[in-house]
Structures are given as C-alpha cells and as structure tokens.
Design a protein around this motif. Structure first.
Motif, short mmCIF file in Angstrom:
data_model
loop_
_atom_site.label_atom_id
_atom_site.label_comp_id
_atom_site.label_asym_id
_atom_site.label_seq_id
_atom_site.Cartn_x
_atom_site.Cartn_y
_atom_site.Cartn_z
N SER A 24 -8.14 9.64 -11.00
CA SER A 24 -7.09 9.93 -10.02
C SER A 24 -5.76 9.88 -10.72
CB SER A 24 -7.12 8.88 -8.90
OG SER A 24 -6.02 9.01 -8.03
N SER A 25 -4.79 10.58 -10.16
CA SER A 25 -3.44 10.50 -10.71
C SER A 25 -2.45 10.30 -9.57
CB SER A 25 -3.08 11.75 -11.50
OG SER A 25 -2.98 12.86 -10.63
N LEU A 26 -1.40 9.57 -9.88
CA LEU A 26 -0.29 9.35 -8.95
C LEU A 26 0.95 9.95 -9.58
CD1 LEU A 26 1.10 7.98 -6.47
CD2 LEU A 26 1.42 5.97 -7.92
N LEU A 27 1.56 10.87 -8.88
CA LEU A 27 2.79 11.50 -9.34
C LEU A 27 3.93 11.07 -8.42
CD1 LEU A 27 4.50 13.65 -10.91
CD2 LEU A 27 3.71 15.31 -9.21
N ILE A 28 4.98 10.55 -9.01
CA ILE A 28 6.20 10.23 -8.27
C ILE A 28 7.25 11.23 -8.72
CG2 ILE A 28 7.94 8.47 -7.72
CD1 ILE A 28 5.94 6.34 -8.62
N THR A 29 7.73 12.02 -7.80
CA THR A 29 8.72 13.03 -8.17
C THR A 29 10.13 12.50 -7.96
OG1 THR A 29 8.70 13.96 -5.94
CG2 THR A 29 7.16 14.91 -7.53
N ALA A 30 11.06 13.06 -8.72
CA ALA A 30 12.49 12.71 -8.59
C ALA A 30 12.67 11.19 -8.53
CB ALA A 30 13.08 13.38 -7.36
N SER A 31 12.21 10.52 -9.56
CA SER A 31 12.17 9.05 -9.53
C SER A 31 13.56 8.44 -9.38
CB SER A 31 11.50 8.53 -10.80
OG SER A 31 12.27 8.88 -11.93
N ARG A 32 13.56 7.25 -8.84
CA ARG A 32 14.78 6.48 -8.62
C ARG A 32 14.64 5.12 -9.28
NH1 ARG A 32 14.27 7.49 -2.13
NH2 ARG A 32 14.57 9.75 -2.16
N HIS A 55 0.84 -1.20 0.00
CA HIS A 55 0.00 0.00 0.00
C HIS A 55 0.87 1.25 0.00
CE1 HIS A 55 -2.46 3.14 1.99
NE2 HIS A 55 -3.39 2.64 1.22
N LEU A 56 0.53 2.20 -0.85
CA LEU A 56 1.27 3.47 -0.92
C LEU A 56 0.50 4.60 -0.27
CD1 LEU A 56 2.60 3.33 -4.60
CD2 LEU A 56 3.87 2.84 -2.49
N ILE A 57 -0.75 4.78 -0.69
CA ILE A 57 -1.47 5.95 -0.23
C ILE A 57 -2.97 5.74 -0.46
CG2 ILE A 57 -1.33 7.18 -2.44
CD1 ILE A 57 -0.63 9.72 -0.74
N LEU A 58 -3.77 6.31 0.42
CA LEU A 58 -5.23 6.24 0.32
C LEU A 58 -5.78 7.64 0.29
CD1 LEU A 58 -7.59 4.00 2.48
CD2 LEU A 58 -8.02 6.44 2.29
N ILE A 59 -6.71 7.90 -0.62
CA ILE A 59 -7.36 9.20 -0.67
C ILE A 59 -8.87 8.96 -0.60
CG2 ILE A 59 -7.30 9.28 -3.22
CD1 ILE A 59 -6.86 12.37 -2.88
N ARG A 60 -9.53 9.67 0.30
CA ARG A 60 -10.97 9.48 0.49
C ARG A 60 -11.73 10.30 -0.55
NH1 ARG A 60 -8.79 9.08 5.57
NH2 ARG A 60 -9.34 7.17 6.68
N LYS A 78 -3.45 14.54 -1.94
CA LYS A 78 -2.76 14.01 -0.77
C LYS A 78 -1.30 13.79 -1.10
CE LYS A 78 -4.14 11.10 3.04
NZ LYS A 78 -5.15 10.13 3.51
N HIS A 79 -0.44 14.01 -0.11
CA HIS A 79 1.00 13.85 -0.33
C HIS A 79 1.55 12.84 0.65
CE1 HIS A 79 1.50 17.62 -2.77
NE2 HIS A 79 0.32 17.84 -2.21
N SER A 80 2.56 12.12 0.20
CA SER A 80 3.30 11.23 1.09
C SER A 80 4.71 11.12 0.53
CB SER A 80 2.64 9.87 1.17
OG SER A 80 3.41 8.99 1.98
N GLY A 81 5.65 11.82 1.15
CA GLY A 81 7.03 11.79 0.65
C GLY A 81 7.10 12.31 -0.78
N ARG A 82 7.61 11.47 -1.68
CA ARG A 82 7.72 11.87 -3.10
C ARG A 82 6.45 11.56 -3.89
NH1 ARG A 82 10.97 8.97 -5.93
NH2 ARG A 82 11.24 7.28 -4.45
N LEU A 83 5.43 11.10 -3.21
CA LEU A 83 4.17 10.76 -3.88
C LEU A 83 3.14 11.87 -3.72
CD1 LEU A 83 3.71 7.07 -2.64
CD2 LEU A 83 4.93 7.87 -4.65
N ARG A 84 2.44 12.12 -4.82
CA ARG A 84 1.33 13.06 -4.77
C ARG A 84 0.15 12.43 -5.50
NH1 ARG A 84 0.23 17.23 -8.78
NH2 ARG A 84 -1.50 18.51 -8.08
N VAL A 85 -0.97 12.35 -4.83
CA VAL A 85 -2.16 11.76 -5.43
C VAL A 85 -3.24 12.82 -5.52
CG1 VAL A 85 -4.04 10.11 -5.06
CG2 VAL A 85 -1.69 9.41 -4.68
#
Lengths: 118, 112
Positions: free
Chosen positions: B72-80, B45-50, B56-63
């Motif tokens: 919905s969209s999932l953005l991963i910034t500065a990917s590794r 599990h990465l992230i839940l948005i109601r 919603k943000h979690s670290g490098r994740l933005r939903v």
C-alpha cells in the motif's frame, strides 16, 4: 470531551513495584485494547477485550493482568516491574468486534502512558 | 508478529512537496489502515482501505492498495509543516481475531 483517556500520562517507578494504568472510553465501543510502543516506536498489541471478555492475549508475561470491570473501562495492572517494561502503553477502542472474518472499523487511541522503570 | 513494513523509515521534504510512504505486509488482509502519530501523542486514524478496494482519497491523502503485491502507499499532497509526524500502516488480517498489526512507521519531516 476526551474519547479515550488514560491515567496517568507519566509513570516513573522502581523495579519490582506493582503499578496500574487506567483507561476509559466514552464512545460506547464494545472492544478495547492495550498496545505497547517500545523505544523504536514499534507498536505491538498486548490484549484485546470485547464486552468485558478477553479476546486476545499476545503472549504477554503473566505479570501483566488486564481488568475490564465494564465495557467502557480496561485497566492494566503490572506486577513486579522490570526495566524492560519501560515503554509507552496505549489504550484503544473500536466500535465493534466484527468477528474473525472481518474488521472494518478504525481504532481510537488514548494519549498514552509513558512508563519508566528505574 | 510484525505485519506491516513501511518505507522509507524517515522522509524529509519541503512544504508544498508531495510525500509518499509505502507499506508492505505478509498475510492476507481484510483491510489496511493508516495512522498518524505526532510526537508524544496517541495515534490518529487517517484512512481505511478494504481489501476489495484499490484506491481511496480523503482530502490531501491518497491511499492505494495492491493485494497481489501485498503493498500500500500513502500520498500526502501539498504537504504542510503541520504534517510532520510518524505515519503507520496497520493491517487487519483475514481469519484472525480483532486486532490491528502495525508496522514500524515512517517519520515524516516537512520543512517550512
């Protein structure tokens, strides 16, 4: 500590055999699930149990029979295996069954059991 | 029945770039979740948005969630390179039983 553990990890068997996959969670969750992931990576729910009681049965063939001896365990027994049963089966759990109006919790997945029917 | 549909099906980027994955769904939801699956492993599990949240943000994740467009969209910034995995959206539908309905996933490859 493994939160949701499944055994075995790999299972190769011949058609028409009967096999079981075991699942245990040590998270104290009330709800457990079985999902099937096919070769195209599509995940589909098969069963959901809440506190040992069957909640969801998604039109799965009768050859598949889940058993929940207690809320920490949900085993999957498959009779008369067919080639089309080959897939990865995932067990999962979540903290609570929030009822039909809401589900606000995440699911925790096991590592999967890769079943190959030959 | 399948609920979520992710696009693209596959995405290949260079390390340091941002990765955006989209998910569309069909029915009303209580929440939408994103999961990651590394090759040969289970889902994490990465992230839940109601349904009443928009971002919603979690670290490098933005939903983000747009319930009017059912997307919905999932953005991963500065990917590794370690972000290389398949990403799935899953919806918990309104008025339904306790289950998550998953999409087909986006396979992300981050090249070093």
């Amino acid at each position: 500590d493994t939160a949701v553990s499944q055994t075995p990890k790999y299972l190769v068997t011949q058609m028409e055999n009967d096999k079981s996959i075991k699942c245990e969670q040590n998270l104290g969750h009330d709800t457990m699930y079985w999902y099937k992931q096919d070769s195209k990576k599509f995940l589909k729910i098969m069963f959901s149990y809440n506190n040992k009681e069957l909640i969801i049965n998604e039109t799965v063939p009768n050859r598949f029979s889940p058993k929940s001896p207690d809320k920490a365990h949900l085993n999957l027994h498959i009779n008369s295996l067919e080639l089309g049963d080959s897939a990865v089966y995932f067990c999962a759990s979540s903290p609570r069954w929030a009822g039909p109006s809401a589900m606000n919790t995440e699911a925790f997945f096991g590592q999967g059991t890769r079943l190959t029917v030959v | 029945s399948q609920q979520g549909e992710e696009d693209p099906q596959a995405l290949s980027i260079q390390e340091g770039e941002n990765a955006t994955m989209n998910c569309s769904y069909k029915t009303s939801i209580n929440n939408l979740q994103w999961y990651r699956q590394n090759s040969g492993r289970g889902l994490v599990h990465l992230i839940l948005i109601r349904s009443n949240e928009r971002e919603k943000h979690s670290g490098r994740l933005r939903v983000t969630l747009d319930t009017s467009k059912k997307s919905s969209s999932l953005l991963i910034t500065a990917s590794r390179a370690a972000d290389t995995a398949s990403y799935f959206c899953a919806t918990a539908t309104q008025g339904g039983s306790e289950k998550l309905v998953f999409g087909k996933g986006t396979k992300l490859t981050v090249n070093p």
